[in-house]
Design a protein around this motif. Structure first.
Motif, PDB file in Angstrom:
ATOM      1  N   LEU A 105     -40.965-103.234  15.422  1.00  0.00           N
ATOM      2  CA  LEU A 105     -40.878-103.448  14.037  1.00  0.00           C
ATOM      3  C   LEU A 105     -39.727-102.205  13.977  1.00  0.00           C
ATOM      4  CD1 LEU A 105     -43.582-103.664  11.223  1.00  0.00           C
ATOM      5  CD2 LEU A 105     -42.385-105.202  12.067  1.00  0.00           C
ATOM      6  N   ALA A 106     -39.589-100.992  14.363  1.00  0.00           N
ATOM      7  CA  ALA A 106     -38.656 -99.740  14.293  1.00  0.00           C
ATOM      8  C   ALA A 106     -37.509-100.611  15.113  1.00  0.00           C
ATOM      9  CB  ALA A 106     -39.442 -98.749  15.440  1.00  0.00           C
ATOM     10  N   LYS A 107     -37.849-101.168  16.496  1.00  0.00           N
ATOM     11  CA  LYS A 107     -36.440-101.863  17.109  1.00  0.00           C
ATOM     12  C   LYS A 107     -35.809-102.950  16.514  1.00  0.00           C
ATOM     13  CE  LYS A 107     -38.580-100.623  21.535  1.00  0.00           C
ATOM     14  NZ  LYS A 107     -38.993-101.309  22.427  1.00  0.00           N
ATOM     15  N   GLU A 108     -36.937-103.765  15.518  1.00  0.00           N
ATOM     16  CA  GLU A 108     -36.331-104.925  14.574  1.00  0.00           C
ATOM     17  C   GLU A 108     -35.524-104.133  13.639  1.00  0.00           C
ATOM     18  OE1 GLU A 108     -38.436-108.750  12.017  1.00  0.00           O
ATOM     19  OE2 GLU A 108     -38.840-108.170  14.039  1.00  0.00           O
ATOM     20  N   LEU A 109     -36.068-103.535  12.963  1.00  0.00           N
ATOM     21  CA  LEU A 109     -35.344-103.265  11.916  1.00  0.00           C
ATOM     22  C   LEU A 109     -34.221-101.800  11.995  1.00  0.00           C
ATOM     23  CD1 LEU A 109     -38.130-103.010   9.473  1.00  0.00           C
ATOM     24  CD2 LEU A 109     -36.544-104.387   9.365  1.00  0.00           C
ATOM     25  N   ARG A 121     -40.277 -94.754  14.186  1.00  0.00           N
ATOM     26  CA  ARG A 121     -41.514 -95.754  14.389  1.00  0.00           C
ATOM     27  C   ARG A 121     -42.487 -94.570  13.198  1.00  0.00           C
ATOM     28  NH1 ARG A 121     -47.316 -94.363  16.527  1.00  0.00           N
ATOM     29  NH2 ARG A 121     -47.843 -96.172  17.183  1.00  0.00           N
ATOM     30  N   SER A 122     -41.673 -93.669  12.765  1.00  0.00           N
ATOM     31  CA  SER A 122     -42.653 -92.861  11.477  1.00  0.00           C
ATOM     32  C   SER A 122     -42.245 -93.168  10.268  1.00  0.00           C
ATOM     33  CB  SER A 122     -41.892 -91.026  12.001  1.00  0.00           C
ATOM     34  OG  SER A 122     -40.861 -91.109  11.776  1.00  0.00           O
ATOM     35  N   SER A 123     -41.081 -93.733  10.303  1.00  0.00           N
ATOM     36  CA  SER A 123     -40.551 -94.810   8.749  1.00  0.00           C
ATOM     37  C   SER A 123     -41.539 -96.023   8.859  1.00  0.00           C
ATOM     38  CB  SER A 123     -38.931 -94.906   8.689  1.00  0.00           C
ATOM     39  OG  SER A 123     -38.561 -94.095   8.620  1.00  0.00           O
ATOM     40  N   ILE A 124     -41.961 -96.105   9.134  1.00  0.00           N
ATOM     41  CA  ILE A 124     -42.943 -97.542   9.694  1.00  0.00           C
ATOM     42  C   ILE A 124     -44.015 -97.266   8.947  1.00  0.00           C
ATOM     43  CG2 ILE A 124     -43.922 -99.622  10.560  1.00  0.00           C
ATOM     44  CD1 ILE A 124     -40.845 -99.934  10.633  1.00  0.00           C
ATOM     45  N   GLY A 125     -44.335 -96.335   9.598  1.00  0.00           N
ATOM     46  CA  GLY A 125     -46.284 -95.581   9.146  1.00  0.00           C
ATOM     47  C   GLY A 125     -46.079 -95.207   8.092  1.00  0.00           C
TER      48      GLY A 125
END
Length: 74
Positions: free
Chosen positions: A34-38, A42-46
Motif C-alpha cells: 500500500l505504501a508503494k501504491e499510494l 508505511r507508518s502513515s498506513i499504520g
C-alpha cells in the motif's frame, strides 16, 4: 474532577479504521504494498489502520478499485 464520556468521534474513527483494515485484508496487500501504491510512508498506513482519523482523500483513495495493469486487461 469528573471524567467525560468519550467523544462519538472515537467510536467512528475506530469503525473507520476497522473498515480500512478489512479493505486491506481483502485486497491481500501488505503495508509495504500500500505504501508503494499510494506513495505514502508505511507508518502513515499504520496510523490510519490503527484509528488515526484520516482525511476524506485517504478514505477515497483506499476505497476505489486499483488501476488495472495493461497485462491484466488482455
Amino acid at each position: 474532577m469528573a471524567l467525560e464520556p468519550p467523544s462519538p468521534l472515537v467510536g467512528a474513527s475506530a469503525a473507520l479504521a476497522e473498515f480500512l483494515r478489512e479493505l486491506r485484508e481483502k485486497s491481500g496487500k501488505t503495508y509495504d504494498d500500500l505504501a508503494k501504491e499510494l506513495n505514502w510512508s508505511r507508518s502513515s498506513i499504520g496510523n490510519h489502520l490503527s484509528g488515526t482519523v484520516p482525511t476524506m482523500d485517504v478514505v477515497l483513495n483506499w476505497s476505489r478499485p486499483p488501476p488495472q495493469s495493461a497485462s491484466s486487461r488482455r
